[in-house]
Scaffold this active site. Structure first.
Site, PDB file in Angstrom:
ATOM      1  N   GLU A   9      -2.247   7.057   4.619  1.00  0.00           N
ATOM      2  CA  GLU A   9      -2.544   7.867   3.428  1.00  0.00           C
ATOM      3  C   GLU A   9      -4.025   8.217   3.331  1.00  0.00           C
ATOM      4  O   GLU A   9      -4.376   9.327   2.964  1.00  0.00           O
ATOM      5  CB  GLU A   9      -2.108   7.132   2.162  1.00  0.00           C
ATOM      6  CG  GLU A   9      -2.299   7.960   0.900  1.00  0.00           C
ATOM      7  CD  GLU A   9      -1.841   7.240  -0.337  1.00  0.00           C
ATOM      8  OE1 GLU A   9      -1.408   7.917  -1.282  1.00  0.00           O
ATOM      9  OE2 GLU A   9      -1.910   6.007  -0.379  1.00  0.00           O
TER      10      GLU A   9
ATOM     11  N   ARG B  82     -14.993   2.536   1.058  1.00  0.00           N
ATOM     12  CA  ARG B  82     -14.447   1.714  -0.026  1.00  0.00           C
ATOM     13  C   ARG B  82     -14.733   0.230   0.241  1.00  0.00           C
ATOM     14  O   ARG B  82     -15.046  -0.532  -0.679  1.00  0.00           O
ATOM     15  CB  ARG B  82     -12.951   1.971  -0.163  1.00  0.00           C
ATOM     16  CG  ARG B  82     -12.280   1.094  -1.186  1.00  0.00           C
ATOM     17  CD  ARG B  82     -10.858   1.528  -1.454  1.00  0.00           C
ATOM     18  NE  ARG B  82     -10.816   2.756  -2.216  1.00  0.00           N
ATOM     19  CZ  ARG B  82      -9.705   3.280  -2.730  1.00  0.00           C
ATOM     20  NH1 ARG B  82      -8.545   2.666  -2.529  1.00  0.00           N
ATOM     21  NH2 ARG B  82      -9.743   4.388  -3.412  1.00  0.00           N
TER      22      ARG B  82
ATOM     23  N   ARG C 200      11.530   0.417  -3.980  1.00  0.00           N
ATOM     24  CA  ARG C 200      12.252   1.553  -3.407  1.00  0.00           C
ATOM     25  C   ARG C 200      13.044   1.084  -2.190  1.00  0.00           C
ATOM     26  O   ARG C 200      12.525   0.381  -1.340  1.00  0.00           O
ATOM     27  CB  ARG C 200      11.279   2.659  -2.988  1.00  0.00           C
ATOM     28  CG  ARG C 200      10.751   3.469  -4.151  1.00  0.00           C
ATOM     29  CD  ARG C 200      10.062   4.726  -3.643  1.00  0.00           C
ATOM     30  NE  ARG C 200       9.510   5.490  -4.743  1.00  0.00           N
ATOM     31  CZ  ARG C 200       8.805   6.598  -4.592  1.00  0.00           C
ATOM     32  NH1 ARG C 200       8.572   7.082  -3.386  1.00  0.00           N
ATOM     33  NH2 ARG C 200       8.332   7.251  -5.647  1.00  0.00           N
TER      34      ARG C 200
ATOM     35  N   GLY D 256      17.048  -3.103  -0.905  1.00  0.00           N
ATOM     36  CA  GLY D 256      17.933  -4.063  -0.243  1.00  0.00           C
ATOM     37  C   GLY D 256      17.362  -4.626   1.036  1.00  0.00           C
ATOM     38  O   GLY D 256      17.207  -5.848   1.186  1.00  0.00           O
TER      39      GLY D 256
ATOM     40  N   LYS E 232       9.143 -13.059  -4.726  1.00  0.00           N
ATOM     41  CA  LYS E 232       9.895 -13.788  -3.698  1.00  0.00           C
ATOM     42  C   LYS E 232       8.910 -14.509  -2.805  1.00  0.00           C
ATOM     43  O   LYS E 232       7.868 -13.961  -2.422  1.00  0.00           O
ATOM     44  CB  LYS E 232      10.747 -12.819  -2.864  1.00  0.00           C
ATOM     45  CG  LYS E 232      11.438 -13.511  -1.680  1.00  0.00           C
ATOM     46  CD  LYS E 232      12.139 -12.531  -0.749  1.00  0.00           C
ATOM     47  CE  LYS E 232      12.750 -13.262   0.440  1.00  0.00           C
ATOM     48  NZ  LYS E 232      13.428 -12.346   1.381  1.00  0.00           N
ATOM     49  N   GLN E 233       9.236 -15.737  -2.467  1.00  0.00           N
ATOM     50  CA  GLN E 233       8.498 -16.482  -1.446  1.00  0.00           C
ATOM     51  C   GLN E 233       9.495 -17.388  -0.748  1.00  0.00           C
ATOM     52  O   GLN E 233      10.026 -18.307  -1.362  1.00  0.00           O
ATOM     53  CB  GLN E 233       7.336 -17.280  -2.042  1.00  0.00           C
ATOM     54  CG  GLN E 233       6.484 -17.917  -0.956  1.00  0.00           C
ATOM     55  CD  GLN E 233       5.232 -18.590  -1.482  1.00  0.00           C
ATOM     56  OE1 GLN E 233       4.363 -18.953  -0.713  1.00  0.00           O
ATOM     57  NE2 GLN E 233       5.120 -18.772  -2.788  1.00  0.00           N
TER      58      GLN E 233
END
Length: 969
Positions: free
Chosen positions: A757, A766, A897, A900, A935-936
């Site tokens: 991007e 940056r 997005r 699953g 989640k871990q």
């Protein structure tokens, strides 16, 4: 046949692909002797690894028999081959028996399989080399870079097909490894087991970023930096003005964007965001431009891109000084004129179109334009009808003088056609299901059919009765047909509009340059003026009751590079409920360009006098100047040198009594011309040169007004990250890059960043801003202050010997990433960290119709990368926009997005959330960010609170860390 010479025999042998028939026969024979041997070689060979065709057929049948649990002896094999009509092809039962007879034992079958596999790999390498050579030898071949990528792909594809090492591990080995791991952890005395993230609390929950882990960092794109629904952008391809709603709906947006050197260029949006409803504020500038955005949406100021919440009234923001975009949809000239006249002085609320104007020249030009429409005429309504103080009015109505001759022509043509086709009036009446009297009236010129019957008549006689356009023909001869001028105005959305509600027709924005100039010329002829004022200053203006119409006129002038200002006029009329609006062309250069490119019909003498006046004046503009931050920049670059020294170095004489007016009580805004002069004095300063020749006009903000909760959208533009909307420049990875910074500094191993991007140079700027605690806008523009230089030097010293590699190639596939990582590993050693920005920008060939399947494959491949290179892979991912509809905007797992596959493959999933984006008025959440671990796989879940420092684009622990001390913070 004579024996070949030894050299020829060697050449022939070289051309024969590598293979071992004996090893292939031993594998097949060994399987027939011992079916249990299948478990040793099934994961090492596929049918295509066999060189001989007959051997491939036999192995394919063996695969089928093994999967169905059947034996693989000679009899079973022969039956299976016979069922497939392949037994005779392989050589019959005798061939199978010979294979079994010539293989004494299956004990060495794995060694035989390795030989077969090795020879197959060599053949694939030869095949790939031949393909590469053919591509290079092609007379009109592909570019060398493309061939190199293809060659790398072919070679690594072969490597990918190699058998995977590993397999089931027995209890004894597992216990040994487990005890060794516990001992290793004990000796660490609570230290981290993985790569430190640089965040104390996060490391406490995860024990660092673990080798082979896939870590997903997810957040909403734009984080509230949005435009209000209805905001319009210019389509540089067609000239049309398109709302952001339409662009998001069609997922395609050609647009204009501003580069770092302040030049406009054409680009396209790469992502489209529907952010639901959010608090919106309207920004209005001194020239009358308006745009509505959220408070977090950045605008370009003299101090760089700043969010609206940090911009005050009086601040100057960047707007385009020219939008050189024109369309390609030409109209007939009379239609362009008619639209201009009717928008300016037209009446569209009565039965017939009306045109009111005092100028005989304009009335004549209007009449001439309307005469091209069929069957209409302009009649002058005497002033006595409306009162002596009213301007003359032209009514556009049906033309009886043209009506009767055309009807006679119609009847004559009809009679000729009937005679030529030998059709009687009675027969025609029967065909059209009308009376004989009606046909008689047509033939005598006393009447014409109704429109539907007229069309059927033309079709029956296979002719246009009067011309090529049936609708226009009918309007010309039918007594009660719709007025064609009215139909034209209805088609362009101009009909039935009072002056206050008139809008620019969409088709005008798509006109070519010459026709757009004609349209403006006639528009200004009605409601515009040009003259020299008593003080000797020139003035060109345009007035309208409709603010929307006058804003569109301002935009159309901008396409010619003509700057203008809109203001509300003082209302001198008691019966006017709404004050009129006036547009004024604000500077000499714009006035000259208007005279040259647009002009005003019937006011040529006034423009000539204005032009003569402008030619006697020195070119200057009090309005077209730069922000005062540029003054500070010039003084900083000048340093301790005197103006005399600077002028002497440039071989220019110092003007007598020279005053720069860059500071003090006499400080002034710097003009573009003076900026160019200072650029020369300062050894060709690029920043000043860019400002002096920029495509930007610095417009002052005069109002910021709340509009309440509104639907908002945003676009992502790669590289520049900004676009032009409503004739204003508006803007659109931080946490993951902070992980990269720490990994680079804390480890001597290479760190690889795939940024699909943002360009590599922007990422490095940056990172320097973040590590050096330097305001990122000052880093981007080069306007560093005295205290910034040592910080920049320290940041550079931290990074200069480190192994950071950034690949900003767009739309990479997992295989392409793997090959590039391997290249770095070969040259620099094993990886410390791989970061991908971001997952949804990756692509895999062949999944164009199944995005969910493509994301699943990408996710699986990224987990494979982590295991193969034994290092953490951190991938950024977008969230669904559905969370914007919830009162609580904190993300959850289902917001991912295509969640699953990502949720299944990832070892750690963390969500970045900043409450200040959604609740900017809450003082308790300012500068606070949450990292929500959803989640871990091998640890707890929960929330880590961090500080977010926007001007450095940096996340930090809430307590000071060692880096802050290093920089004196």
């Amino acid at each position: 046949m004579q024996d070949q010479p030894p050299a020829d025999q060697e050449t022939a042998a070289l051309k024969l692909p590598p293979h071992s028939l004996e090893a292939e026969q031993s594998v097949l024979g060994g399987l027939m002797l011992d079916n249990q041997a299948w478990d040793h070689i099934s994961d090492r060979l596929v049918a295509d690894d066999f060189y001989r065709y007959e051997h491939r057929l036999v192995f394919n049948v063996m695969i089928h028999l093994a999967e169905s649990g059947q034996p693989m002896d000679v009899v079973t094999l022969s039956e299976a081959l016979e069922d497939r009509d392949q037994l005779d092809t392989v050589g019959g039962l005798a061939f199978l028996a010979e294979l079994a007879r010539n293989t004494p034992s299956a004990s060495n079958i794995r060694a035989y399989a390795d030989i077969v596999r090795e020879r197959a790999t060599l053949r694939k390498l030869i095949r790939a080399a031949n393909q590469i050579a053919e591509g290079a030898f092609a007379p009109q071949g592909r570019p060398a870079d493309e061939l190199l990528n293809e060659a790398e792909r072919l070679v690594f594809q072969i490597a990918e097909e190699r058998p995977k090492t590993g397999g089931p591990i027995g209890m004894s080995d597992l216990l040994t490894k487990a005890v060794d791991r516990i001992d290793e952890l004990f000796n660490l005395k609570g230290e981290m087991t993985g790569l430190s993230s640089g965040f104390r609390d996060l490391d406490g929950m995860t024990s660092g970023l673990q080798p082979s882990d896939l870590v997903i960092i997810a957040g909403r794109p734009s984080m509230g930096k949005c435009l209000m629904s209805g905001s319009r952008l210019v389509d540089p391809d067609t000239g049309a003005l398109v709302t952001i709603d339409e662009l998001v709906a069609r997922q395609q947006a050609p647009l204009l964007t501003l580069t770092d050197d302040f030049k406009l260029k054409q680009s396209c949006a790469s992502a489209f965001v529907d952010d639901g409803k959010k608090p919106v504020f309207r920004v209005r500038t001194v020239t009358g431009r308006e745009v509505a955005t959220t408070l977090t949406h950045p605008f370009l100021t003299g101090d760089g891109w700043q969010p609206l919440e940090k911009i005050a009234v009086g601040e100057r923001i960047a707007v385009p000084r020219e939008i050189p975009v024109f369309g390609h949809d030409a109209m007939p000239e009379h239609q362009v004129k008619t639209l201009a006249f009717m928008l300016a002085d037209g009446g569209t609320t009565q039965t017939c179109p009306m045109f009111t104007n005092n100028s005989p020249e304009l009335r004549a030009d209007f009449t001439q334009a309307v005469s091209h429409f069929p069957g209409v005429t302009c009649r002058l309504v005497e002033s006595a009808e409306k009162g002596a103080d009213r301007a003359p009015v032209l009514r556009v109505s049906r033309d009886a003088a043209r009506f009767h001759p055309l009807r006679e022509q119609f009847s004559q043509t009809l009679r000729e056609k009937l005679q030529a086709k030998n059709i009687t009036g009675e027969a025609l009446a029967s065909l059209l299901n009308v009376s004989k009297a009606a046909v008689s009236a047509w033939c005598n010129g006393n009447a014409v059919p109704v429109q539907t019957t007229y069309m059927r008549l033309c079709e029956t006689l296979n002719m246009p009765l009067m011309g090529d356009n049936l609708a226009s023909d009918y309007s010309a001869v039918a007594k009660n047909a719709p007025n064609p001028v009215r139909q034209f105005l209805e088609a362009h959305g101009v009909w039935a509009k009072k002056a206050l509600h008139k809008r620019m027709p969409d088709g005008i924005f798509r006109l070519p340059k010459q026709q757009l100039a004609l349209f403006l010329n006639r528009l200004f002829a009605c409601d515009g003026s040009a003259f020299v004022q008593a003080n000797g200053q020139g003035r060109i203006s345009y007035a309208s009751s409709s603010r929307e119409l006058i804003r569109d006129v301002q935009h159309l002038l901008l396409r010619f590079g003509i700057l203008s200002k809109i203001r509300e006029k003082q209302n001198h009329y008691a019966n006017l409920r709404q004050s009129p609006w006036e547009l004024e062309i604000i500077d000499q250069a714009s006035q000259k360009r208007f005279i040259q490119d647009v002009g005003i019909f019937s006011k040529e003498q006034a423009l000539e006098a204005l032009g003569d006046c402008l030619n006697t004046k020195r070119t200057h503009s009090n309005r077209d100047s730069l922000p005062k931050s540029v003054n500070r920049y010039v003084l900083a670059k000048k340093g301790e040198r005197s103006w005399s020294e600077l002028f002497a170095q440039s071989d220019e004489p110092l003007p007598v009594g020279y005053n720069s007016h860059l500071s003090g009580r006499s400080e002034r805004f710097l003009s573009r011309q003076r900026a160019a002069e200072y650029a020369r004095l300062l050894e060709g300063d690029v920043y000043l040169e860019n400002l002096a020749s920029s495509d930007v006009y610095w417009d002052e903000v005069v109002a910021i007004e709340p509009l309440g909760m509104q639907q908002v959208y945003d676009l992502t533009v790669d590289d520049t990250h900004n676009f032009v909307a409503e004739d204003i420049c508006v803007h659109n990875t931080t946490f993951a890059m902070n992980l990269v910074e720490h990994a680079v500094i804390a480890s001597d191993k290479p760190v690889m960043v795939f940024s699909m991007e943002m360009p590599a140079e922007s990422l490095m700027l940056r990172m320097l801003s973040s590590l050096g605690r330097i305001d990122q806008t000052r880093v981007r523009t080069g306007q560093l202050e005295d205290e910034d230089w040592p910080r920049l030097t320290s940041a550079v010293n931290l990074l200069k010997d480190k192994q950071l590699f950034i690949d900003d190639t767009a739309a990479l596939s997992p295989n392409e990433m793997r090959s590039r990582i391997r290249r770095v590993v070969r040259e620099h050693g094993n990886m410390a960290l791989i970061m991908i920005d971001y997952l949804q920008l990756m692509q895999i060939t062949g999944f164009s119709e199944n995005r969910t399947g493509e994301i699943s494959e990408i996710s699986r491949s990224l987990k494979g990368l982590a295991k193969e290179f034994n290092c953490p892979v951190v991938a950024l991912s977008q969230l669904n926009r559905s969370l914007e509809q919830r009162p609580n905007k904190r993300p959850v797992m289902s917001d991912l997005r295509e969640s699953g596959a990502i949720e299944q493959d990832a070892d750690v999933i963390a969500f970045v959330y900043r409450d200040e984006v959604y609740n900017p008025d809450n003082p308790d959440n300012q500068g606070i960010a949450e990292l929500i671990i959803g989640k871990q796989r091998n640890g707890p879940i929960g929330t880590v609170h961090m500080a977010f420092i926007g001007r450095y684009t940096r996340f930090e622990d809430l307590a000071p860390d060692s880096y802050g001390e290093a920089f004196g913070d």
